[in-house]
Structures are given as C-alpha cells and as structure tokens.
Design an enzyme around this catalytic site. Structure first.
Site, PDB file in Angstrom:
ATOM      1  N   HIS A  76      22.431  18.064  16.910  1.00  0.00           N
ATOM      2  CA  HIS A  76      21.947  19.391  16.548  1.00  0.00           C
ATOM      3  C   HIS A  76      22.139  19.630  15.054  1.00  0.00           C
ATOM      4  O   HIS A  76      23.159  19.272  14.464  1.00  0.00           O
ATOM      5  CB  HIS A  76      22.664  20.464  17.366  1.00  0.00           C
ATOM      6  N   HIS A 130      27.210  15.303  17.387  1.00  0.00           N
ATOM      7  CA  HIS A 130      25.925  15.282  18.088  1.00  0.00           C
ATOM      8  C   HIS A 130      24.793  15.633  17.130  1.00  0.00           C
ATOM      9  O   HIS A 130      25.028  15.967  15.965  1.00  0.00           O
ATOM     10  CB  HIS A 130      25.932  16.203  19.313  1.00  0.00           C
ATOM     11  N   ASP A 156      22.874  22.090  13.222  1.00  0.00           N
ATOM     12  CA  ASP A 156      24.026  22.833  12.716  1.00  0.00           C
ATOM     13  C   ASP A 156      25.297  21.979  12.702  1.00  0.00           C
ATOM     14  O   ASP A 156      26.363  22.455  12.301  1.00  0.00           O
ATOM     15  CB  ASP A 156      24.248  24.124  13.508  1.00  0.00           C
ATOM     16  N   HIS A 157      25.182  20.718  13.117  1.00  0.00           N
ATOM     17  CA  HIS A 157      26.294  19.773  13.023  1.00  0.00           C
ATOM     18  C   HIS A 157      25.937  18.540  12.198  1.00  0.00           C
ATOM     19  O   HIS A 157      26.833  17.854  11.710  1.00  0.00           O
ATOM     20  CB  HIS A 157      26.742  19.343  14.419  1.00  0.00           C
ATOM     21  N   ASP A 165      30.777  20.586  20.042  1.00  0.00           N
ATOM     22  CA  ASP A 165      30.346  21.643  20.964  1.00  0.00           C
ATOM     23  C   ASP A 165      30.723  21.336  22.402  1.00  0.00           C
ATOM     24  O   ASP A 165      30.109  21.857  23.331  1.00  0.00           O
ATOM     25  CB  ASP A 165      28.829  21.853  20.861  1.00  0.00           C
TER      26      ASP A 165
END
Length: 360
Positions: free
Chosen positions: A149, A147, A151-152, A228
């Site tokens: 975000h 996805h 942090d990914h 997540d």
C-alpha cells in the site's frame, strides 16, 4: 472477465440466479417488503463490488499513486512537523526513531549507533525520512517494507535512488514498488549489529510481512514493526484474505515474548481503545491504558510503543480465546467444535462491530 477469481461461467450462473431471485421477490404477495429486501441485497453487493474495484485501482494502477501523492501534499500542509510528537528509544548501541508521516502513519529508522548505519521501515514520506537520516548523520542501507500500500511504500523510489547502495526488502507476493531483495518467512536481514527477522503475516495483504528486531545482540527487548497487522488495541482490515488467515497471522505475533515492543504503522490508539471499551467495558487494563493515551493525545504525543504483554491484556483482536469476550460478543452462527474456526468467527464479528462503532 472473472470477478474475485471466479470463472466467467460461474459468474454468469450466479448472475442468473440473482436475477431469478429478484423476480420471485418482486412477484411475491408481499412485494413492498420484497422490494426493500431486494434493495438491501443489491446495495450490499454493490458496496462490496465498488470497494473491490476501488481497491484494485488503488493497488494496481497509477491512480493509486496519484491518490497517495494528494494525501502526501495535504498532510505536509496540515502537519508541517508531523501529526504527533515522538520520542526515540535508545538501547545499547541501537536506536529506534519513530517518524510521523501522512495524517496518522508512522515510519521508523532503526539505527546501529556505532556503525552509523540505518534501516528504514515503511518510508511513505521520503522527505520526512530523509530529514531524519540527515539529522541523525547516518547512512541508509536498507528499506523494510511491510506491504505494498502506497502509505507504506510510497517513498521507496526516491530514497533508493538517493541512496544508491540501499536495498529494498519485502515480500515478492505483494507487488512492492522498487523491490530489490525478496524475503520469505523467517528470513533474516543483517545490518551491522541489527538482526531483523521477517515473519509472514498475510491477511491485510497477501504478502504482508512484519519485522522483528532481535533484542539479544544489544541486550534489550525485541522490537516488532507490525505495519498494518497489529496496532495498539487493534488490528488491520482483511483486504486480501479470510478471517482464518488473519487469525493465524495474529497468532504468529502472540507467540512472541511479552516484553516485545510494538511499533505499529498507524496512530489509532484512542479510537481502538474506545471500541475495546464497548466489547469489554470492565477491563481495568484497558481503562488504565485509555487514560494514559488520552493524556498523550491531548499534547499530540505519540502512543507507541506498547508491549505485547500489554496488548494481550486489552486488545480484543488478540483475545479471541478469552471466555469473557466470547460470552460478550459470541462467535455467531456456525460450527464451534473447531476452536480455530470459532475464534475466526469472533474475529470477523469484532471487525464488523468495529466498523459500526467507527461509523457512529
């Protein structure tokens, strides 16, 4: 400007209604209690509104990228060797290597050891992922992003520039940075002997995908890289969907085999199992897993992978169909003749209880 998809006219009518309600409450005989009630209503609404504004800034503007870069610097200083000690899993010609990044994230390298080809999953720290690529002596040919975000997805740019033939896969609905190859539900990515299927699991974000590495070609267990959506004894927050949407996505995962290895996007095991003990205190499977996790974390060892069979036995977010959990927590008010609706209510209530548990 519309808020959360509301037309401007509807928003204006709703605002007038709230103002009228405020006047009624303030002019009522019990004005002191009314003021407290009104303050609570506005605080709750303000928190939701502020969250939506902050979330939009994080996901849609350069401010989110700056916040991610700050997180990256802090984590590199605090955990120069990573937040956890990980162990790779080696199968018949396939290697899965967890890479601890940021303060609690995991990226992964999936390696065809014969062809020396690698796929990176959610490479949020390009420096850490590149170091693993060089250590393993492999060629990066694909990035799978669950996805958008940061942090990914934060390492997509640097890695795709460094490895010019590298393809970046993900959902076209999610605004993933530097996406080159959009994927839909059930699409398969083939790299050497690796066969990796994308499964649409919206809820955390609108276009969230999980990736299932087929175990058949190497005669081993399949591997689920869940981003997540699903963690050890937990699940992700529903940022861009409803409880019904998230329940449907979790049910997609529940349809997989028990021996499927779960490789999550975060190290949340100890915290999640603590909450599971609150809602199912007599669950012996949870208690055994908690003891193992605590031993692992005492030595800063990673707790992944678990298996989906294990998760079914203690993860409350996968157990909304269980009568014991329903009786303990209850679905809350509303119609319960529709099983999927009552399970979605229970899922939403578990999420609220989890937030309260975390804040204590």
């Amino acid at each position: 400007m519309a808020w959360r998809g509301w037309p401007a006219q509807c928003l204006w009518v709703a605002s007038c209604g709230l103002l009228l309600l405020a006047l009624v409450l303030l002019l009522s005989p019990r004005s002191c209690r009314a003021r407290r009630t009104l303050r609570g209503l506005f605080m709750a609404r303000s928190k939701r509104l502020l969250f939506r504004i902050g979330y939009s800034l994080y996901t849609r503007t350069w401010l989110g990228y700056l916040f991610y870069r700050q997180q990256l610097r802090r984590a590199r200083n605090r955990y120069p060797k990573g937040h956890s000690r990980t162990q790779p899993r080696l199968f018949n010609g396939v290697k899965v290597l967890p890479i601890p990044v940021l303060s609690d994230n995991y990226s992964y390298l999936i390696i065809d050891t014969q062809a020396r080809l690698a796929v990176a999953v959610d490479p949020s720290d390009p420096q850490a992922v590149q170091a693993s690529i060089e250590k393993e002596g492999v060629t990066l040919v694909a990035i799978l992003c669950t996805h958008k975000h940061w942090d990914h997805s934060g390492g997509n740019r640097d890695l795709s520039r460094r490895h010019q033939d590298c393809r970046v896969y993900g959902s076209p609905q999610d605004g993933i940075p530097h996406l080159t190859h959009p994927l839909c539900h059930q699409d398969v990515v083939s790299v050497g002997r690796l066969q990796i299927r994308a499964l649409a699991t919206p809820g955390h974000t609108q276009g969230h995908l999980v990736y299932l590495l087929d175990g058949e070609p190497y005669k081993g267990p399949s591997c689920l890289f869940s981003g997540d959506l699903l963690f050890l004894s937990g699940c992700g927050r529903t940022f861009e969907g409803t409880a019904e949407t998230m329940l449907s996505s979790l049910d997609t995962v529940l349809g997989l085999e028990d021996d499927t290895l779960l490789w999550p996007g975060h190290e949340y095991a100890e915290e999640n199992l603590g909450f599971a003990g609150v809602v199912e205190p007599e669950n012996l499977a949870r208690e055994r897993k908690m003891q193992w996790v605590q031993r692992q974390r005492m030595e800063r060892k990673s707790t992944c992978p678990s298996t989906l069979g294990e998760e079914r036995s203690y993860n409350p977010f996968l157990r909304t169909h269980c009568l014991v959990l329903q009786e303990t927590v209850g679905p809350g008010p509303g119609p319960t003749e529709d099983d999927s609706y009552s399970r979605a209510q229970l899922l939403e209530k578990l999420r609220r209880l989890k937030d309260l548990h975390k804040s204590k």
